[in-house]
Design a protein around this motif. Structure first.
Motif, PDB file in Angstrom:
ATOM      1  N   ASP A 129       0.870  -1.013  -0.012  1.00 31.23           N
ATOM      2  CA  ASP A 129       0.086  -0.134   0.020  1.00 31.23           C
ATOM      3  C   ASP A 129       0.914   1.102  -0.132  1.00 31.23           C
ATOM      4  OD1 ASP A 129      -2.327  -1.472   0.033  1.00 31.23           O
ATOM      5  OD2 ASP A 129      -2.416  -1.467   2.352  1.00 31.23           O
ATOM      6  N   CYS A 130       0.874   1.940  -1.133  1.00 31.46           N
ATOM      7  CA  CYS A 130       1.717   3.212  -1.424  1.00 31.46           C
ATOM      8  C   CYS A 130       0.809   4.486  -1.057  1.00 31.46           C
ATOM      9  CB  CYS A 130       2.462   3.226  -2.489  1.00 31.46           C
ATOM     10  SG  CYS A 130       3.742   1.771  -2.542  1.00 31.46           S
ATOM     11  N   THR A 131       1.185   5.456  -0.350  1.00 34.39           N
ATOM     12  CA  THR A 131       0.517   6.863  -0.341  1.00 34.39           C
ATOM     13  C   THR A 131       1.750   7.926  -0.874  1.00 34.39           C
ATOM     14  OG1 THR A 131      -0.343   5.954   1.435  1.00 34.39           O
ATOM     15  CG2 THR A 131      -0.600   8.480   1.138  1.00 34.39           C
ATOM     16  N   PRO A 132       1.496   8.461  -2.086  1.00 33.44           N
ATOM     17  CA  PRO A 132       2.172   9.361  -2.748  1.00 33.44           C
ATOM     18  C   PRO A 132       2.043  10.826  -2.036  1.00 33.44           C
ATOM     19  CG  PRO A 132       0.436   9.035  -4.036  1.00 33.44           C
ATOM     20  CD  PRO A 132       0.254   8.239  -2.889  1.00 33.44           C
ATOM     21  N   ASN A 133       3.109  11.446  -2.757  1.00 37.77           N
ATOM     22  CA  ASN A 133       2.996  12.866  -2.153  1.00 37.77           C
ATOM     23  C   ASN A 133       2.731  13.144  -0.592  1.00 37.77           C
ATOM     24  OD1 ASN A 133       2.809  13.685  -4.808  1.00 37.77           O
ATOM     25  ND2 ASN A 133       0.606  13.447  -4.990  1.00 37.77           N
ATOM     26  N   PHE A 168       7.630  12.584  -1.105  1.00 28.94           N
ATOM     27  CA  PHE A 168       7.886  11.112  -0.801  1.00 28.94           C
ATOM     28  C   PHE A 168       6.872  10.337  -1.049  1.00 28.94           C
ATOM     29  CE2 PHE A 168      11.339  13.146   1.187  1.00 28.94           C
ATOM     30  CZ  PHE A 168      12.577  12.418   0.773  1.00 28.94           C
ATOM     31  N   LYS A 169       6.904   8.999  -1.483  1.00 28.80           N
ATOM     32  CA  LYS A 169       5.962   8.156  -1.445  1.00 28.80           C
ATOM     33  C   LYS A 169       6.284   6.908  -0.297  1.00 28.80           C
ATOM     34  CE  LYS A 169       5.627   5.363  -5.205  1.00 28.80           C
ATOM     35  NZ  LYS A 169       5.318   4.914  -6.463  1.00 28.80           N
ATOM     36  N   ILE A 170       5.239   6.829   0.413  1.00 25.54           N
ATOM     37  CA  ILE A 170       5.437   5.799   1.660  1.00 25.54           C
ATOM     38  C   ILE A 170       4.895   4.903   1.263  1.00 25.54           C
ATOM     39  CG2 ILE A 170       5.214   5.510   4.102  1.00 25.54           C
ATOM     40  CD1 ILE A 170       5.419   8.383   4.340  1.00 25.54           C
ATOM     41  N   CYS A 171       5.409   3.491   1.157  1.00 25.50           N
ATOM     42  CA  CYS A 171       4.986   2.112   0.910  1.00 25.50           C
ATOM     43  C   CYS A 171       5.011   1.214   2.329  1.00 25.50           C
ATOM     44  CB  CYS A 171       5.440   1.626  -0.381  1.00 25.50           C
ATOM     45  SG  CYS A 171       5.378   2.701  -1.635  1.00 25.50           S
ATOM     46  N   ASN A 172       3.801   0.689   2.522  1.00 29.69           N
ATOM     47  CA  ASN A 172       4.073  -0.250   3.637  1.00 29.69           C
ATOM     48  C   ASN A 172       3.605  -1.790   2.898  1.00 29.69           C
ATOM     49  OD1 ASN A 172       4.442   1.448   5.848  1.00 29.69           O
ATOM     50  ND2 ASN A 172       2.192   2.026   5.721  1.00 29.69           N
ATOM     51  N   TYR A 173       4.296  -2.710   3.380  1.00 23.91           N
ATOM     52  CA  TYR A 173       4.365  -4.036   2.698  1.00 23.91           C
ATOM     53  C   TYR A 173       3.703  -4.898   3.861  1.00 23.91           C
ATOM     54  CZ  TYR A 173       7.284  -2.770  -1.150  1.00 23.91           C
ATOM     55  OH  TYR A 173       7.806  -2.050  -2.358  1.00 23.91           O
ATOM     56  N   TYR A 174       2.665  -5.825   3.223  1.00 25.49           N
ATOM     57  CA  TYR A 174       2.044  -6.727   4.327  1.00 25.49           C
ATOM     58  C   TYR A 174       1.842  -8.129   3.568  1.00 25.49           C
ATOM     59  CZ  TYR A 174       0.037  -2.334   5.941  1.00 25.49           C
ATOM     60  OH  TYR A 174      -0.006  -0.831   6.447  1.00 25.49           O
ATOM     61  N   GLY A 175       1.888  -9.049   4.447  1.00 25.19           N
ATOM     62  CA  GLY A 175       2.082 -10.592   4.048  1.00 25.19           C
ATOM     63  C   GLY A 175       2.442 -11.278   5.424  1.00 25.19           C
ATOM     64  N   GLY A 176       3.092 -12.479   4.989  1.00 23.27           N
ATOM     65  CA  GLY A 176       3.671 -13.334   5.915  1.00 23.27           C
ATOM     66  C   GLY A 176       2.557 -14.329   6.253  1.00 23.27           C
ATOM     67  N   GLU A 177       2.507 -14.764   7.389  1.00 21.37           N
ATOM     68  CA  GLU A 177       1.642 -15.939   7.983  1.00 21.37           C
ATOM     69  C   GLU A 177      -0.103 -15.299   7.586  1.00 21.37           C
ATOM     70  OE1 GLU A 177       0.783 -18.580  11.760  1.00 21.37           O
ATOM     71  OE2 GLU A 177       2.435 -17.304  11.834  1.00 21.37           O
ATOM     72  N   TYR A 178      -0.027 -14.203   8.272  1.00 21.20           N
ATOM     73  CA  TYR A 178      -1.252 -13.531   7.889  1.00 21.20           C
ATOM     74  C   TYR A 178      -1.338 -12.710   6.743  1.00 21.20           C
ATOM     75  CZ  TYR A 178      -1.773 -15.744  12.653  1.00 21.20           C
ATOM     76  OH  TYR A 178      -1.667 -16.403  13.667  1.00 21.20           O
ATOM     77  N   LYS A 179      -2.286 -12.561   5.923  1.00 21.56           N
ATOM     78  CA  LYS A 179      -2.315 -11.844   4.802  1.00 21.56           C
ATOM     79  C   LYS A 179      -2.241 -10.403   5.068  1.00 21.56           C
ATOM     80  CE  LYS A 179      -5.243 -10.960   0.617  1.00 21.56           C
ATOM     81  NZ  LYS A 179      -6.594 -11.148   0.076  1.00 21.56           N
ATOM     82  N   ASP A 180      -2.540  -9.932   6.065  1.00 18.44           N
ATOM     83  CA  ASP A 180      -2.290  -8.357   6.336  1.00 18.44           C
ATOM     84  C   ASP A 180      -1.246  -8.076   7.338  1.00 18.44           C
ATOM     85  OD1 ASP A 180      -4.209  -7.573   4.686  1.00 18.44           O
ATOM     86  OD2 ASP A 180      -5.961  -7.904   5.802  1.00 18.44           O
TER      87      ASP A 180
END
Length: 186
Positions: free
Chosen positions: A35-39, A78-90
């Motif tokens: 999930d990325c949020t620009p500007n 800046f664009k801030i991007c958070n990465y999710y995944g692993g054992e639980y999808k979120d």
């Protein structure tokens, strides 16, 4: 999916008549949701100045990130991007910062030494360990811990001249120099 494959994805290994618990496999980049949020504009809590990517610097300081700007322009976006995944999808995994003006990911330079150790620079075209940060936020500010060296990012307010306000991944704890506010621009 067969039982053996199902058990392996949950961290269980099956061998001739026995079960063994192992560490569950980590998510690959292909398994992550981003999930990325620009500007976005990040400001240092200590001096209230916006972070800037120094695009006119050259050599090993090109793209240095500094808390120095009183205005907002392309270098402060800046664009801030958070990465999710692993054992639980979120499940939160890590955060990356992307300089929109430099069109580069922000890296912690953990192979630099001395006063430049851990310097943050907008210089990478891909995401590796040096570009990953763990984000810790309260209601007003966020702090960023480098995955590469396990240190919190600090703005160097004791530095002078073209290094004043340089961001470095170098702190063991979070204080005012390690806190940043985030605001978005339309």
């Amino acid at each position: 999916m067969n039982l053996k494959k199902l058990l392996r994805t949950t961290g269980v290994t099956m061998t001739a008549g026995s079960l063994m618990l192992t560490t569950a496999p980590t998510a690959s980049a292909d398994d992550l949701r981003v999930d990325c949020t620009p500007n976005q504009v990040l400001r240092a809590k200590e001096n209230k100045r916006a972070l800037s990517a120094e695009l006119d610097y050259t050599g090993q300081k090109e793209g240095m990130i500094r808390a120095r700007s009183t205005g907002i322009g392309a270098w402060e976006m800046f664009k801030i991007c958070n990465y999710y995944g692993g054992e639980y999808k979120d499940q939160y995994q890590y955060t990356v910062l992307y300089s929109q003006a430099a069109q580069r990911y922000v890296s912690a330079e953990v192979e630099y030494s001395g006063a430049d150790y851990g310097m943050l620079r907008a210089r990478s075209t891909s995401v590796g360990q040096w570009e990953k940060f763990l984000e810790k936020c309260d209601s007003l500010h966020c702090a960023y811990k480098s995955v590469a060296n396990g240190k919190w990012v600090a703005a160097e307010f004791d530095y002078k001249n073209d290094g004043a306000g340089m961001l470095r991944a170098r702190s063991a704890t979070i204080g005012n120099w390690e806190r940043f506010s985030i605001s978005g621009l339309a």
